[in-house]
Design a protein around this motif. Structure first.
Motif, PDB file in Angstrom:
ATOM      1  N   LEU A  95       0.051  -7.548   9.675  1.00 30.85           N
ATOM      2  CA  LEU A  95      -0.948  -6.606   9.843  1.00 30.85           C
ATOM      3  C   LEU A  95      -2.070  -6.998  10.953  1.00 30.85           C
ATOM      4  O   LEU A  95      -3.175  -6.954  10.910  1.00 30.85           O
ATOM      5  N   CYS A  96      -1.338  -7.638  11.936  1.00 31.34           N
ATOM      6  CA  CYS A  96      -2.403  -7.979  12.974  1.00 31.34           C
ATOM      7  C   CYS A  96      -2.787  -7.138  13.841  1.00 31.34           C
ATOM      8  O   CYS A  96      -3.891  -7.152  14.398  1.00 31.34           O
ATOM      9  N   GLY A  97      -2.210  -5.766  13.972  1.00 29.94           N
ATOM     10  CA  GLY A  97      -2.919  -4.646  14.797  1.00 29.94           C
ATOM     11  C   GLY A  97      -2.431  -4.855  16.042  1.00 29.94           C
ATOM     12  O   GLY A  97      -2.867  -3.735  16.959  1.00 29.94           O
ATOM     13  N   ALA A  98      -1.740  -5.359  16.560  1.00 30.30           N
ATOM     14  CA  ALA A  98      -1.435  -5.532  17.962  1.00 30.30           C
ATOM     15  C   ALA A  98      -0.477  -4.380  18.572  1.00 30.30           C
ATOM     16  O   ALA A  98      -0.801  -3.728  19.544  1.00 30.30           O
ATOM     17  N   CYS A  99       0.272  -3.751  17.526  1.00 31.93           N
ATOM     18  CA  CYS A  99       0.886  -2.765  17.858  1.00 31.93           C
ATOM     19  C   CYS A  99       0.038  -1.233  18.144  1.00 31.93           C
ATOM     20  O   CYS A  99       0.182  -0.566  19.331  1.00 31.93           O
ATOM     21  N   ALA A 100      -0.891  -1.402  17.202  1.00 33.18           N
ATOM     22  CA  ALA A 100      -1.767  -0.050  17.508  1.00 33.18           C
ATOM     23  C   ALA A 100      -2.617  -0.191  18.584  1.00 33.18           C
ATOM     24  O   ALA A 100      -2.826   0.730  19.588  1.00 33.18           O
ATOM     25  N   LEU A 101      -3.190  -1.437  18.938  1.00 33.38           N
ATOM     26  CA  LEU A 101      -4.036  -1.730  20.250  1.00 33.38           C
ATOM     27  C   LEU A 101      -3.247  -1.381  21.543  1.00 33.38           C
ATOM     28  O   LEU A 101      -3.673  -0.981  22.297  1.00 33.38           O
ATOM     29  N   ALA A 102      -2.043  -1.986  21.455  1.00 34.93           N
ATOM     30  CA  ALA A 102      -1.122  -1.830  22.712  1.00 34.93           C
ATOM     31  C   ALA A 102      -0.986  -0.514  22.893  1.00 34.93           C
ATOM     32  O   ALA A 102      -1.004   0.286  23.751  1.00 34.93           O
ATOM     33  N   CYS A 103      -0.666   0.326  21.937  1.00 39.04           N
ATOM     34  CA  CYS A 103      -0.112   1.928  21.781  1.00 39.04           C
ATOM     35  C   CYS A 103      -1.622   2.548  22.350  1.00 39.04           C
ATOM     36  O   CYS A 103      -1.365   3.374  23.407  1.00 39.04           O
ATOM     37  N   PRO A 110      -8.893   0.907  24.218  1.00 37.88           N
ATOM     38  CA  PRO A 110      -8.438   0.074  23.245  1.00 37.88           C
ATOM     39  C   PRO A 110      -9.086   0.475  21.892  1.00 37.88           C
ATOM     40  O   PRO A 110     -10.194  -0.039  21.206  1.00 37.88           O
ATOM     41  N   GLU A 111      -8.727   1.551  21.379  1.00 37.47           N
ATOM     42  CA  GLU A 111      -9.143   2.291  20.382  1.00 37.47           C
ATOM     43  C   GLU A 111      -8.213   2.500  19.386  1.00 37.47           C
ATOM     44  O   GLU A 111      -7.398   3.668  19.275  1.00 37.47           O
ATOM     45  N   PRO A 112      -7.825   1.409  18.621  1.00 38.45           N
ATOM     46  CA  PRO A 112      -6.500   1.677  17.728  1.00 38.45           C
ATOM     47  C   PRO A 112      -6.560   2.912  16.749  1.00 38.45           C
ATOM     48  O   PRO A 112      -5.648   3.277  16.425  1.00 38.45           O
ATOM     49  N   ARG A 115       0.347   3.403  13.120  1.00 37.56           N
ATOM     50  CA  ARG A 115      -0.660   3.151  12.245  1.00 37.56           C
ATOM     51  C   ARG A 115       0.072   2.390  11.207  1.00 37.56           C
ATOM     52  O   ARG A 115       1.076   2.417  10.687  1.00 37.56           O
ATOM     53  N   ILE A 116      -0.686   1.188  10.745  1.00 40.17           N
ATOM     54  CA  ILE A 116       0.035   0.376   9.625  1.00 40.17           C
ATOM     55  C   ILE A 116      -0.892   0.588   8.356  1.00 40.17           C
ATOM     56  O   ILE A 116      -2.194   0.609   8.357  1.00 40.17           O
ATOM     57  N   GLU A 117      -0.396   1.117   7.058  1.00 40.93           N
ATOM     58  CA  GLU A 117      -1.163   1.418   6.024  1.00 40.93           C
ATOM     59  C   GLU A 117      -0.995   0.200   5.078  1.00 40.93           C
ATOM     60  O   GLU A 117       0.036  -0.156   4.882  1.00 40.93           O
ATOM     61  N   CYS A 118      -2.221  -0.141   4.526  1.00 45.51           N
ATOM     62  CA  CYS A 118      -2.182  -1.316   3.690  1.00 45.51           C
ATOM     63  C   CYS A 118      -2.961  -0.901   2.371  1.00 45.51           C
ATOM     64  O   CYS A 118      -4.226  -0.337   2.532  1.00 45.51           O
ATOM     65  N   GLN A 126      -9.470  -3.751  13.991  1.00 47.53           N
ATOM     66  CA  GLN A 126      -8.652  -2.696  13.468  1.00 47.53           C
ATOM     67  C   GLN A 126      -8.123  -3.290  11.907  1.00 47.53           C
ATOM     68  O   GLN A 126      -7.764  -2.490  11.266  1.00 47.53           O
ATOM     69  N   ARG A 127      -7.656  -4.367  12.045  1.00 45.86           N
ATOM     70  CA  ARG A 127      -6.976  -4.881  10.617  1.00 45.86           C
ATOM     71  C   ARG A 127      -8.039  -4.631   9.546  1.00 45.86           C
ATOM     72  O   ARG A 127      -7.804  -4.243   8.318  1.00 45.86           O
ATOM     73  N   LYS A 128      -9.325  -4.850   9.851  1.00 43.54           N
ATOM     74  CA  LYS A 128     -10.273  -4.726   8.792  1.00 43.54           C
ATOM     75  C   LYS A 128     -10.419  -3.285   8.577  1.00 43.54           C
ATOM     76  O   LYS A 128     -10.539  -2.895   7.274  1.00 43.54           O
TER      77      LYS A 128
END
Lengths: 178, 425, 206
Positions: free
Chosen positions: C13-21, C29-31, C37-40, C197-199
């Motif tokens: 759930l680091c969020g790197a994928c969404a940020l890079a995307c 840089p707006e994830p 999107r990763i749902e948690c 993003q993770r938060k």
């Protein structure tokens, strides 16, 4: 139906010798084209030096009690039958792959039509009263298909003789063997 | 000798066109012909309000070009009106006198806007509907600055917003029933919606039936039970009716709701005749009851099922959900599944919240999500829609196990969290 | 066809994928505007990815009221001529996995196009949770991982969430993103944005 009476495929890895007969009969029985594999004998090495060993584990669908794929499928194409078999209604499948991401065992397969298919526990054979092809044809009897309580009984009979350990193991195991 | 086609499709809207392309895709060797009464290839009727408001150009409304049909090998005959179908001889007779023979026939005759012809003044210039591009062109050419929009379905809502966006000074939305879109929304949701409409400058009058259109030579006003509203034009959005004249005359069985009854393969009661789109009565995916869903998605999906099956495939149409969706110009409404009135009070739990400007109302039936109404955002729409589709089959549904009736303490947020967790597998 | 394959057990759930995307597809840089999107649903709940699966029977294609979404038979991709989108939102409502996202301008809905065959999210994923592979490959890999767990061999014992990326990981992620965009990306601000993003993802699920 009670869980005890639901059917499962029990894999006994201690008996699997990696002959892949299950893979072959499964492909034939389900008339599968190149690509999808309802079951797959996977290998894992353990140990080092003298204890090094190649282990085999056939991985068909586990027909989970609370199946993650059934929960994850957004179109309701997957369901768990009363007798425990998890089945796919291919007509409802849209090929979104949610089941594959959810399945811990990598079971869902996708043929060239893009819709999901997987091990059905050979439900057509079960309904006729015969065993799934893999279980019926495993030369080592490493694949069992029965209700949970029957499997438990079979395993007790199979291994009851040798399960004792500790200081009295020899005597107990000897008694069990008689 | 008459022309003969393996697959002949009557109607060149969303359903007819998708049927043609699906048939060609299934079996490219078959000859496919589409007959359209308008001289236009398929365009998006839901985009007409955007054409009216000026948001979209004319070209922007078309879904396919004539050349798309050509390159797919589909014969397109536009501007052709069908006079009758002879299912015995498998012939379709055109207004021009020509007869076309068919192997399989697909009816995609669509729907027609309901008009109150007997009401006074409805024949005057200035009365409009919004079903075709010609309607929008006529309305745009007519001009004016004050409009009354009658009816608060999708046409009424989007039409009044579009007229406002077009620069009309006064737009009044009149609904005869007690609240807006009563078929799709509960009163609470409707109130939210009315507030949004009013913030855009649309005046909303509910519970006022229109009694007549005023004017001598052209529309000058509308008379309701409570008042006279002066206006230059009236847009009628009081509903659509499946166009089944041809089918009825040909003896194709209709369902209890008055549209062409089809089975799950989109076959009608007559052999070699399929039907799809607004003119059919299919099954509501949630209730399992017959339903006529006049919406783009069922037309498009039903069309491709009908087309594929006519070409020899064995596809199944799984029914459709009642969907009410508008997302344009700052107006965002989504209603899915049942309304409160469709659920018995003993089994019903209603959860509602308004958070950060988004109104959400969830209707639970016997612990299962059965209806959703939101105003202000489409966030989580996919989840709610997926849940409703799954809950259609209870054995496979995501039960919320919410105690019934009202003593439950859970909130919309709790339910959303629960559903997200369920979906995770 | 190759598709994005998500392994929930490996995602941190680091969020790197969404940020890079979002950086590469939306230019900022707006994830929240990312196409993945990763749902948690909580600290120990399994994760879920919401990204276009390029379905075989795509619901969005029949839902699209403008006819601009198509299933390309050759490549298997679901393509969108989204310049012509009029944001009716039907694709977002009907998508079974929640993959349609609204463009920053709110004028169009878009979805993952696999970056034309070299997805940046896969390139930056530090834990191998996201891969770009054939179905059969993914299935075989998952089966082997299970066998490894079963016999207690192999490194795939962990079923708990892997740890967050290290400093070195962030540097590698920043250089992958920077390489793609042709600009220098600061690893620290990248890590910061990801942690926000993770938060947000965690709160969304709470």
């Amino acid at each position: 139906m009670e869980v005890r009476q639901q059917r499962i495929l029990y894999i006994d890895p201690a008996r699997c010798m990696g002959c892949r007969a299950c893979e072959t009969v499964c492909k034939l029985e389900n008339d599968l084209p190149a690509g999808p594999r309802y079951t797959m004998v996977t290998e894992a090495e353990t140990g080092e030096g003298e204890t090094e060993k190649l282990n085999f584990l056939p991985v068909p669908c586990q027909h989970c009690g609370d199946a993650p794929c059934v929960r994850a499928c957004p179109t309701g194409a997957l369901h768990k039958r009363e007798d425990g078999v998890v089945l796919t209604d291919r007509r409802k499948c849209v090929g979104c792959h949610e089941c594959l991401w959810a399945c811990p065992f990598g079971v869902p397969q996708f043929a060239s039509d893009g819709r999901m298919s997987k091990c059905t526990m050979c439900v057509h054979r079960l309904d006729e009263g015969t065993l799934p092809a893999c279980a019926a044809n495993c030369p080592a009897e490493a694949i069992l298909c029965d209700t949970v309580e029957n499997i438990s009984r079979i395993l007790r009979e199979r291994y009851g003789k040798t399960v004792f350990c500790g200081p009295f193991a020899d005597r107990l195991n000897g008694e069990a063997a008689r | 000798m008459d022309a003969c086609f393996d697959i002949l499709i009557i109607g060149c809207g969303a359903a007819g066109s998708s049927a043609a392309f699906a048939a060609k895709k299934t079996s490219p060797a078959l000859s496919v012909c589409v007959l359209g009464s308008e001289d236009l290839p398929v365009y998006s009727a839901p985009a007409l309000p955007d054409l009216l408001s000026g948001e979209l150009s004319r070209e922007g409304v078309f879904v396919r070009e004539r050349s798309d049909y050509e390159s797919a090998g589909i014969v397109l005959r536009l501007g052709e009106t069908v006079r009758a179908i002879d299912p015995e001889r498998r012939e379709v007779h055109l207004e021009s006198g020509e007869a076309l023979r068919y192997g399989e026939l697909i009816l995609a005759t669509g729907s027609q806007p309901i008009r109150l012809r007997r009401m006074q003044g409805t024949d005057l210039p200035g009365n409009f509907v919004m079903k075709s591009m010609a309607d929008v062109d006529a309305m745009a050419a007519y001009g004016g600055s004050r409009a009354v929009v009658v009816g608060s379905g999708a046409i009424g809502l989007e039409g009044s917003m579009a007229l406002k966006a077009r620069g009309f000074e006064q737009v009044t939305l009149v609904e005869a029933l007690d609240w807006l879109s009563p078929k799709s929304l509960d009163k609470e949701t409707s109130d939210e919606l009315a507030a949004v409409l009013e913030s855009f400058g649309v005046e909303v009058l509910t519970g006022e039936a229109v009694q007549g259109v005023l004017g001598e030579t052209r529309v000058t006003g509308v008379r309701t039970a409570k008042r006279d509203i002066p206006c230059d034009l009236v847009l009628w959005g009081i509903g659509m009716r499946p166009d089944v004249e041809l089918a009825k005359a040909a003896g194709i069985p209709l369902g209890q709701l008055g549209a062409i009854r089809v089975d799950e393969r989109m076959c009608t009661g007559l052999s070699h005749v399929y039907a799809c789109g607004d003119c059919v009565e299919s099954t509501d995916a949630l209730t399992g009851k017959p339903a006529v869903h006049l919406f783009w998605e069922p037309a498009q999906r039903g069309g491709s099922v009908a087309g594929a099956n006519a070409a020899g495939a064995d596809e199944v149409y799984q029914g459709s959900l009642a969907v009410f969706l508008t997302n344009k110009g700052g107006l965002s409404i989504l209603a899915l599944g049942k309304t409160a009135r469709e659920i018995t009070p003993e089994e019903r739990v209603i959860l509602q919240e308004k958070r950060d400007g988004v109104f959400r109302r969830l209707l639970l039936e016997d612990g299962y999500l059965a209806g959703v109404q939101t105003v202000g955002s489409l966030a989580d729409a996919d989840l709610l829609c997926a849940v409703l589709k799954r809950n259609a089959e209870r054995s496979n549904g995501w039960s919320l196990a919410v105690p019934v009736p009202e003593e439950c303490r859970c909130s919309v947020r709790d339910v959303m969290r629960f559903l997200r967790r369920q979906r995770r597998g | 066809m190759k598709r994005l394959s998500f392994d929930p057990a490996r995602c941190s759930l680091c969020g790197a994928c969404a940020l890079a995307c979002s950086l590469s597809r939306c230019g900022r840089p707006e994830p929240a505007e990312s196409r993945i999107r990763i749902e948690c649903a909580g600290p120990d709940e399994p994760l879920r990815s919401a990204v276009c699966a390029h379905c075989e029977q795509p619901a969005c294609v029949s839902a699209c009221m403008r006819g601009i979404i198509e299933k390309d038979e050759k490549s298997g991709l679901v393509t969108r001529r989204w310049e012509n989108c009029f944001a009716c939102g039907a694709c977002a409502v009907y998508c079974p996995v929640g993959a349609s996202s609204q463009e920053p301008s709110k004028k169009a809905f878009t979805a993952c196009d696999l970056c034309g065959g070299d997805p940046l999210c896969v390139a930056v994923c530090p834990s191998g949770a996201l891969r770009f592979e054939e179905d059969a490959e993914g299935s075989a890999r998952r089966r082997s991982a299970y066998a490894g767990r079963f016999f207690g061999s192999g490194g795939d014992k962990a079923q708990e969430r892997p740890g967050l990326p290290s400093q070195a990981d962030w540097e590698r992620i920043a250089s992958a993103v920077g390489g793609r965009l042709g600009v220098a990306v600061d690893p620290e601000s990248l890590a910061d944005a990801c942690s926000r993003q993770r938060k947000a993802w965690e709160e969304e699920g709470m």
